[in-house]
Write an enzyme that holds these catalytic residues in place. Sequence first.
Site, PDB file in Angstrom:
ATOM      1  N   ALA A 126      -5.935   1.914   2.563  1.00  0.00           N
ATOM      2  CA  ALA A 126      -5.915   0.875   3.597  1.00  0.00           C
ATOM      3  C   ALA A 126      -4.790   1.087   4.619  1.00  0.00           C
ATOM      4  O   ALA A 126      -4.935   0.708   5.785  1.00  0.00           O
ATOM      5  CB  ALA A 126      -5.775  -0.490   2.938  1.00  0.00           C
ATOM      6  N   SER A 135      -1.217   2.723  -1.660  1.00  0.00           N
ATOM      7  CA  SER A 135      -0.189   2.333  -2.635  1.00  0.00           C
ATOM      8  C   SER A 135      -0.377   3.087  -3.946  1.00  0.00           C
ATOM      9  O   SER A 135       0.497   3.061  -4.801  1.00  0.00           O
ATOM     10  CB  SER A 135      -0.270   0.824  -2.893  1.00  0.00           C
ATOM     11  N   ASN A 178       3.190   7.811   3.167  1.00  0.00           N
ATOM     12  CA  ASN A 178       2.987   6.368   2.978  1.00  0.00           C
ATOM     13  C   ASN A 178       4.251   5.630   3.399  1.00  0.00           C
ATOM     14  O   ASN A 178       5.353   6.137   3.213  1.00  0.00           O
ATOM     15  CB  ASN A 178       2.681   6.072   1.495  1.00  0.00           C
ATOM     16  N   CYS A 229     -32.640 -10.772  -0.213  1.00  0.00           N
ATOM     17  CA  CYS A 229     -33.459  -9.614   0.153  1.00  0.00           C
ATOM     18  C   CYS A 229     -34.837 -10.056   0.651  1.00  0.00           C
ATOM     19  O   CYS A 229     -35.497 -10.886   0.004  1.00  0.00           O
ATOM     20  CB  CYS A 229     -33.608  -8.716  -1.072  1.00  0.00           C
ATOM     21  N   HIS A 286     -15.169   3.362  -2.396  1.00  0.00           N
ATOM     22  CA  HIS A 286     -15.360   1.917  -2.553  1.00  0.00           C
ATOM     23  C   HIS A 286     -16.463   1.390  -1.653  1.00  0.00           C
ATOM     24  O   HIS A 286     -16.467   0.219  -1.293  1.00  0.00           O
ATOM     25  CB  HIS A 286     -14.040   1.183  -2.293  1.00  0.00           C
ATOM     26  N   CYS A 302     -29.153  -4.868  -1.599  1.00  0.00           N
ATOM     27  CA  CYS A 302     -29.722  -5.878  -2.488  1.00  0.00           C
ATOM     28  C   CYS A 302     -29.306  -5.514  -3.907  1.00  0.00           C
ATOM     29  O   CYS A 302     -29.504  -4.379  -4.343  1.00  0.00           O
ATOM     30  CB  CYS A 302     -31.244  -5.893  -2.362  1.00  0.00           C
TER      31      CYS A 302
HETATM   32  P1  NAD Z   1      -2.959  -1.083  -0.471  1.00  0.00           P
HETATM   33  O1  NAD Z   1      -3.063  -2.298   0.368  1.00  0.00           O
HETATM   34  O2  NAD Z   1      -2.752  -1.229  -1.927  1.00  0.00           O
HETATM   35  O3  NAD Z   1      -1.750  -0.152   0.047  1.00  0.00           O
HETATM   36  C1  NAD Z   1      -1.619   0.211   1.354  1.00  0.00           C
HETATM   37  C2  NAD Z   1      -0.379   1.124   1.448  1.00  0.00           C
HETATM   38  O4  NAD Z   1      -0.339   1.615   2.770  1.00  0.00           O
HETATM   39  C3  NAD Z   1       0.935   0.421   1.176  1.00  0.00           C
HETATM   40  O5  NAD Z   1       1.643   1.112   0.170  1.00  0.00           O
HETATM   41  C4  NAD Z   1       1.704   0.487   2.523  1.00  0.00           C
HETATM   42  O6  NAD Z   1       3.045   0.845   2.353  1.00  0.00           O
HETATM   43  C5  NAD Z   1       0.992   1.593   3.235  1.00  0.00           C
HETATM   44  N1  NAD Z   1       0.897   1.427   4.685  1.00  0.00           N
HETATM   45  C6  NAD Z   1       0.533   0.333   5.389  1.00  0.00           C
HETATM   46  N2  NAD Z   1       0.484   0.612   6.707  1.00  0.00           N
HETATM   47  C7  NAD Z   1       0.837   1.917   6.825  1.00  0.00           C
HETATM   48  C8  NAD Z   1       0.948   2.798   7.931  1.00  0.00           C
HETATM   49  N3  NAD Z   1       0.722   2.401   9.176  1.00  0.00           N
HETATM   50  N4  NAD Z   1       1.298   4.076   7.681  1.00  0.00           N
HETATM   51  C9  NAD Z   1       1.558   4.528   6.431  1.00  0.00           C
HETATM   52  N5  NAD Z   1       1.459   3.727   5.346  1.00  0.00           N
HETATM   53  C10 NAD Z   1       1.087   2.451   5.538  1.00  0.00           C
HETATM   54  O7  NAD Z   1      -4.244  -0.227  -0.133  1.00  0.00           O
HETATM   55  P2  NAD Z   1      -5.013   0.891  -0.973  1.00  0.00           P
HETATM   56  O8  NAD Z   1      -4.046   1.762  -1.684  1.00  0.00           O
HETATM   57  O9  NAD Z   1      -6.011   1.480  -0.075  1.00  0.00           O
HETATM   58  O10 NAD Z   1      -5.816   0.098  -2.104  1.00  0.00           O
HETATM   59  C11 NAD Z   1      -6.298  -1.183  -2.002  1.00  0.00           C
HETATM   60  C12 NAD Z   1      -7.775  -1.400  -1.772  1.00  0.00           C
HETATM   61  O11 NAD Z   1      -7.864  -1.892  -0.475  1.00  0.00           O
HETATM   62  C13 NAD Z   1      -8.706  -0.253  -1.751  1.00  0.00           C
HETATM   63  O12 NAD Z   1      -9.575  -0.459  -2.802  1.00  0.00           O
HETATM   64  C14 NAD Z   1      -9.509  -0.409  -0.427  1.00  0.00           C
HETATM   65  O13 NAD Z   1     -10.888  -0.380  -0.734  1.00  0.00           O
HETATM   66  C15 NAD Z   1      -9.170  -1.764   0.047  1.00  0.00           C
HETATM   67  N6  NAD Z   1      -8.992  -2.077   1.465  1.00  0.00           N
HETATM   68  C16 NAD Z   1      -9.547  -1.314   2.450  1.00  0.00           C
HETATM   69  C17 NAD Z   1      -9.330  -1.627   3.784  1.00  0.00           C
HETATM   70  C18 NAD Z   1      -9.987  -0.784   4.845  1.00  0.00           C
HETATM   71  O14 NAD Z   1     -11.110  -0.306   4.638  1.00  0.00           O
HETATM   72  N7  NAD Z   1      -9.331  -0.562   5.984  1.00  0.00           N
HETATM   73  C19 NAD Z   1      -8.514  -2.704   4.133  1.00  0.00           C
HETATM   74  C20 NAD Z   1      -7.947  -3.478   3.098  1.00  0.00           C
HETATM   75  C21 NAD Z   1      -8.174  -3.147   1.768  1.00  0.00           C
END
Ligand code: NAD
Length: 262
Positions: free
Chosen positions: A24, A198, A222, A156, A123, A131
């Site tokens: 994310a 994360s 990150n 559906c 994901h 559906c």
């Molecule tokens: P997370 O929210 O757990 O972690 C996000 C990480 O990204 C954090 O550690 C943070 O420090 C870092 N971060 C935030 N902005 C940043 C940037 N600009 N540059 C570098 N690092 C940055 O997200 P995750 O690890 O992807 O896991 C959580 C779940 O969130 C996943 O299952 C995903 O499916 C879902 N999710 C997806 C989206 C999306 O599709 N954009 C949005 C929200 C959540």
Amino acid sequence: MKSEIEKVAGWIITSKRTVVFTGAGLSTESGIPDFRSPGGVWDRYNPEDFYFQNFISSQASREKYWQMATEMYDPIKQAQPNPAHLAIAEMERMEKLDCVITQNIDGLHHKAGNSPEKIIELHGTAMHVTCLSCHKRYNRDGVQEKIKQGIKAPSCEDCGGPLKPATISFGQAMPERETQEAYRRSSLCNLFIVIGSSLIVQPAASMPGVAKRSGARLVIINRDPTPFDDVADIVIHGQAGPTMKDILEKLSEQLEKSGMGR
Ligand code: NAD
């Protein structure tokens, strides 16, 4: 001494198989909040409302889910790829990308120009709806139209089963083909680059370990520390967009110098 950015660019050049693994954090610079940062999704919603078990248990839960999913869909639909997504797409054009394994559901790797066969969506995707009974797939926009017309939890049109965005909720089975393929690519790569995750959510978060144990170099980009920082070969605590833009610049320079640039 070579900077970390230069080293990563050099490793991308020499690696036969580079896997990029995104979370994310890759998309926060495109205006989509992550889950765990301040102001992120968990500050505004209760994670339990996203449990798959709740979705299937009652019509009221499905209506609540669709209300939250509708609020979250608009920013996702409007979002544009940022320099980090574009750098990953450029790596593919340079033939320097085996695949991108993403936890994201926002479709931004597709929008940035990576080809569908290079993207493994662990994901699922918010761009489609499925559906849960007959697995018919719908375009998300068409289903959102029905919500606008007042339907609170769409079903559906073929079998009447409950429709759900094609994303994987907590407690929902991971997609088998994508998960297996992601493990396979992680175990075969020489270089595994994590960007904006994360590394907490399983099973996605086990993939850097699989890559490392199979002999790959591990790079983590990150903003905040992750549980894998200690085993990584390079950790860059920075913003995904500017960091990937710098890596791409060094990569292009080094490819030019070596006569491999196009
Ligand atoms: P997370 O929210 O757990 O972690 C996000 C990480 O990204 C954090 O550690 C943070 O420090 C870092 N971060 C935030 N902005 C940043 C940037 N600009 N540059 C570098 N690092 C940055 O997200 P995750 O690890 O992807 O896991 C959580 C779940 O969130 C996943 O299952 C995903 O499916 C879902 N999710 C997806 C989206 C999306 O599709 N954009 C949005 C929200 C959540």
